[in-house]
Scaffold this motif. Structure first.
Motif, PDB file in Angstrom:
ATOM      1  N   SER A 109       0.836  -1.206   0.000  1.00 30.16           N
ATOM      2  CA  SER A 109       0.000   0.000   0.000  1.00 30.16           C
ATOM      3  C   SER A 109       0.868   1.252   0.000  1.00 30.16           C
ATOM      4  CB  SER A 109      -0.975   0.000   1.182  1.00 30.16           C
ATOM      5  OG  SER A 109      -0.317   0.275   2.381  1.00 30.16           O
ATOM      6  N   LEU A 110       1.983   1.231   0.707  1.00 30.92           N
ATOM      7  CA  LEU A 110       2.914   2.367   0.680  1.00 30.92           C
ATOM      8  C   LEU A 110       3.491   2.563  -0.717  1.00 30.92           C
ATOM      9  CD1 LEU A 110       5.041   2.055   3.948  1.00 30.92           C
ATOM     10  CD2 LEU A 110       3.401   3.848   3.389  1.00 30.92           C
ATOM     11  N   TYR A 111       3.863   1.468  -1.343  1.00 31.82           N
ATOM     12  CA  TYR A 111       4.481   1.512  -2.663  1.00 31.82           C
ATOM     13  C   TYR A 111       3.607   2.260  -3.674  1.00 31.82           C
ATOM     14  CZ  TYR A 111       6.455  -0.122  -7.075  1.00 31.82           C
ATOM     15  OH  TYR A 111       7.001  -0.186  -8.326  1.00 31.82           O
ATOM     16  N   HIS A 112       2.319   2.093  -3.561  1.00 32.96           N
ATOM     17  CA  HIS A 112       1.402   2.712  -4.517  1.00 32.96           C
ATOM     18  C   HIS A 112       1.043   4.156  -4.155  1.00 32.96           C
ATOM     19  CE1 HIS A 112       0.979  -0.967  -6.735  1.00 32.96           C
ATOM     20  NE2 HIS A 112       0.743  -1.622  -5.614  1.00 32.96           N
ATOM     21  N   LYS A 113       1.639   4.708  -3.102  1.00 30.46           N
ATOM     22  CA  LYS A 113       1.343   6.077  -2.696  1.00 30.46           C
ATOM     23  C   LYS A 113       2.322   7.092  -3.265  1.00 30.46           C
ATOM     24  CE  LYS A 113      -1.207   4.975   1.401  1.00 30.46           C
ATOM     25  NZ  LYS A 113      -1.571   5.365   2.718  1.00 30.46           N
ATOM     26  N   CYS A 114       3.288   6.632  -4.030  1.00 31.14           N
ATOM     27  CA  CYS A 114       4.274   7.562  -4.577  1.00 31.14           C
ATOM     28  C   CYS A 114       4.145   7.596  -6.092  1.00 31.14           C
ATOM     29  CB  CYS A 114       5.687   7.139  -4.187  1.00 31.14           C
ATOM     30  SG  CYS A 114       6.948   8.310  -4.749  1.00 31.14           S
ATOM     31  N   ASP A 115       4.053   8.811  -6.615  1.00 25.51           N
ATOM     32  CA  ASP A 115       3.953   8.953  -8.068  1.00 25.51           C
ATOM     33  C   ASP A 115       5.253   9.482  -8.667  1.00 25.51           C
ATOM     34  OD1 ASP A 115       3.925  11.534  -7.219  1.00 25.51           O
ATOM     35  OD2 ASP A 115       1.959  12.036  -8.028  1.00 25.51           O
ATOM     36  N   GLY A 116       6.325   9.486  -7.871  1.00 21.63           N
ATOM     37  CA  GLY A 116       7.617   9.934  -8.381  1.00 21.63           C
ATOM     38  C   GLY A 116       7.790  11.435  -8.394  1.00 21.63           C
ATOM     39  N   GLY A 117       6.961  12.157  -7.659  1.00 24.47           N
ATOM     40  CA  GLY A 117       7.050  13.618  -7.630  1.00 24.47           C
ATOM     41  C   GLY A 117       8.168  14.111  -6.723  1.00 24.47           C
ATOM     42  N   LYS A 118       8.051  15.361  -6.325  1.00 25.42           N
ATOM     43  CA  LYS A 118       9.040  15.957  -5.444  1.00 25.42           C
ATOM     44  C   LYS A 118       8.864  15.431  -4.030  1.00 25.42           C
ATOM     45  CE  LYS A 118       9.290  20.209  -8.072  1.00 25.42           C
ATOM     46  NZ  LYS A 118       9.054  21.643  -8.069  1.00 25.42           N
ATOM     47  N   SER A 120       8.277  16.801  -1.195  1.00 28.13           N
ATOM     48  CA  SER A 120       7.135  17.314  -0.432  1.00 28.13           C
ATOM     49  C   SER A 120       5.819  16.686  -0.880  1.00 28.13           C
ATOM     50  CB  SER A 120       7.064  18.836  -0.540  1.00 28.13           C
ATOM     51  OG  SER A 120       6.849  19.205  -1.888  1.00 28.13           O
ATOM     52  N   GLU A 121       5.818  16.063  -2.051  1.00 30.55           N
ATOM     53  CA  GLU A 121       4.605  15.443  -2.560  1.00 30.55           C
ATOM     54  C   GLU A 121       4.619  13.916  -2.447  1.00 30.55           C
ATOM     55  OE1 GLU A 121       4.561  16.804  -6.587  1.00 30.55           O
ATOM     56  OE2 GLU A 121       4.521  18.900  -6.002  1.00 30.55           O
ATOM     57  N   CYS A 122       5.672  13.363  -1.895  1.00 31.88           N
ATOM     58  CA  CYS A 122       5.827  11.906  -1.857  1.00 31.88           C
ATOM     59  C   CYS A 122       4.838  11.288  -0.873  1.00 31.88           C
ATOM     60  CB  CYS A 122       7.258  11.522  -1.468  1.00 31.88           C
ATOM     61  SG  CYS A 122       7.500   9.720  -1.407  1.00 31.88           S
ATOM     62  N   GLY A 123       3.946  10.481  -1.384  1.00 29.67           N
ATOM     63  CA  GLY A 123       2.932   9.831  -0.560  1.00 29.67           C
ATOM     64  C   GLY A 123       3.524   8.851   0.439  1.00 29.67           C
ATOM     65  N   ILE A 124       4.638   8.217   0.077  1.00 31.09           N
ATOM     66  CA  ILE A 124       5.271   7.265   0.993  1.00 31.09           C
ATOM     67  C   ILE A 124       5.806   8.000   2.216  1.00 31.09           C
ATOM     68  CG2 ILE A 124       7.189   5.640   1.297  1.00 31.09           C
ATOM     69  CD1 ILE A 124       6.839   4.858  -1.657  1.00 31.09           C
ATOM     70  N   LEU A 125       6.529   9.104   1.980  1.00 32.76           N
ATOM     71  CA  LEU A 125       7.064   9.875   3.107  1.00 32.76           C
ATOM     72  C   LEU A 125       5.938  10.427   3.988  1.00 32.76           C
ATOM     73  CD1 LEU A 125      10.073  11.792   1.517  1.00 32.76           C
ATOM     74  CD2 LEU A 125      10.126   9.818   3.051  1.00 32.76           C
ATOM     75  N   SER A 127       2.977   9.131   4.408  1.00 28.21           N
ATOM     76  CA  SER A 127       2.410   8.002   5.161  1.00 28.21           C
ATOM     77  C   SER A 127       3.324   7.575   6.296  1.00 28.21           C
ATOM     78  CB  SER A 127       2.167   6.812   4.234  1.00 28.21           C
ATOM     79  OG  SER A 127       1.139   7.100   3.327  1.00 28.21           O
ATOM     80  N   LEU A 128       4.622   7.542   6.041  1.00 23.54           N
ATOM     81  CA  LEU A 128       5.563   7.125   7.077  1.00 23.54           C
ATOM     82  C   LEU A 128       5.670   8.149   8.198  1.00 23.54           C
ATOM     83  CD1 LEU A 128       8.390   5.507   4.903  1.00 23.54           C
ATOM     84  CD2 LEU A 128       6.738   4.331   6.376  1.00 23.54           C
ATOM     85  N   ASN A 129       5.394   9.413   7.895  1.00 23.16           N
ATOM     86  CA  ASN A 129       5.399  10.450   8.919  1.00 23.16           C
ATOM     87  C   ASN A 129       4.102  10.473   9.728  1.00 23.16           C
ATOM     88  OD1 ASN A 129       7.901  11.837   8.968  1.00 23.16           O
ATOM     89  ND2 ASN A 129       7.423  12.672   6.954  1.00 23.16           N
ATOM     90  N   ASN A 130       3.098   9.772   9.264  1.00 25.86           N
ATOM     91  CA  ASN A 130       1.786   9.779   9.903  1.00 25.86           C
ATOM     92  C   ASN A 130       1.531   8.438  10.591  1.00 25.86           C
ATOM     93  OD1 ASN A 130      -0.740  10.491  10.687  1.00 25.86           O
ATOM     94  ND2 ASN A 130      -1.636  10.473   8.643  1.00 25.86           N
ATOM     95  N   PHE A 131       2.391   8.078  11.550  1.00 29.17           N
ATOM     96  CA  PHE A 131       2.277   6.764  12.166  1.00 29.17           C
ATOM     97  C   PHE A 131       1.054   6.621  13.058  1.00 29.17           C
ATOM     98  CE2 PHE A 131       4.038   8.508  16.012  1.00 29.17           C
ATOM     99  CZ  PHE A 131       5.015   9.397  15.576  1.00 29.17           C
ATOM    100  N   GLU A 132       0.471   7.723  13.510  1.00 29.16           N
ATOM    101  CA  GLU A 132      -0.743   7.616  14.330  1.00 29.16           C
ATOM    102  C   GLU A 132      -1.898   7.030  13.522  1.00 29.16           C
ATOM    103  OE1 GLU A 132       0.811  10.774  14.308  1.00 29.16           O
ATOM    104  OE2 GLU A 132       1.818  10.548  16.237  1.00 29.16           O
TER     105      GLU A 132
END
Length: 148
Positions: A109-118, A120-125, A127-132
Motif C-alpha cells: 500500500s505504501l508503494y502505490h502512494k508515490c507517483d515519483g514527484g518531489k 514534499s509530494e511523496c505519498g510514501i514519506l 504516510s511514514l510520517n503519519n504513524f498515528e
C-alpha cells in the motif's frame, strides 16, 4: 578424530567465540587440552555442536537446547514434552508468517502512494510520517501490548 577449536569452527561454520560461549554455558563439555593448553574436540563434541547448531537453525533458544541435551544424555522420562516444544515453535512461526504477510500488504500500500514527484509530494514519506493513522502500526502496537 581430535580437532582444535579453529578447525572445529571451520568444520561447523560456527564462530570460535560462540564455541567458547557454549562451553561456558555448559552446552558443550570442557574439552581436553594439549600440553600447550589448546582445546581438543573429539567426535562426541563435534556431534554435540552440530546438534546445537541444528537446534538454533530451528529457532530454539539455549534453555530449550540445554533441556534437549540433558534429556538426550539421560532419557529417563517420556519425550512427549518435546512435541509440546515443537508445537510451540510451529505456533511462533505461524505468528511470524502472519505478521510478515501483514507487513507485506502494508508495504504494498505504501508503494502505490508515490507517483515519483518531489519530496514534499511523496505519498510514501507522508504516510511514514503519519504513524498515528497507520493501521498496520496500531495493530502491531496492540499485539505487543497483549503479549506483555
Amino acid at each position: 578424530m581430535k580437532v582444535k577449536i579453529g578447525e572445529l569452527a571451520r568444520m561447523t561454520g560456527c564462530q570460535v567465540v560462540t564455541i567458547r560461549y557454549y562451553e561456558k554455558e555448559g552446552l558443550l563439555k570442557a574439552p581436553e587440552r594439549t600440553e600447550g593448553n589448546y582445546r581438543l574436540y573429539g567426535d562426541d563434541a563435534i556431534a554435540r555442536l552440530q546438534f546445537i547448531l541444528h537446534c538454533r537453525q530451528h529457532g530454539m533458544n539455549l534453555s530449550e537446547i540445554r533441556d534437549l541435551l540433558t534429556f538426550s544424555d539421560n532419557p529417563t522420562v517420556s519425550c512427549d514434552w518435546i512435541n509440546t516444544l515443537i508445537k510451540k515453535h510451529i505456533m511462533d512461526v505461524d505468528r511470524q508468517i502472519n505478521d510478515l504477510l501483514h507487513l507485506k500488504e502494508h508495504l504494498k500500500s505504501l508503494y502505490h502512494k508515490c507517483d515519483g514527484g518531489k519530496k514534499s509530494e511523496c505519498g510514501i514519506l507522508k504516510s511514514l510520517n503519519n504513524f498515528e493513522n497507520c493501521t498496520y502500526c496500531q495493530k502491531m502496537k496492540r499485539k505487543k501490548s497483549l503479549q506483555q
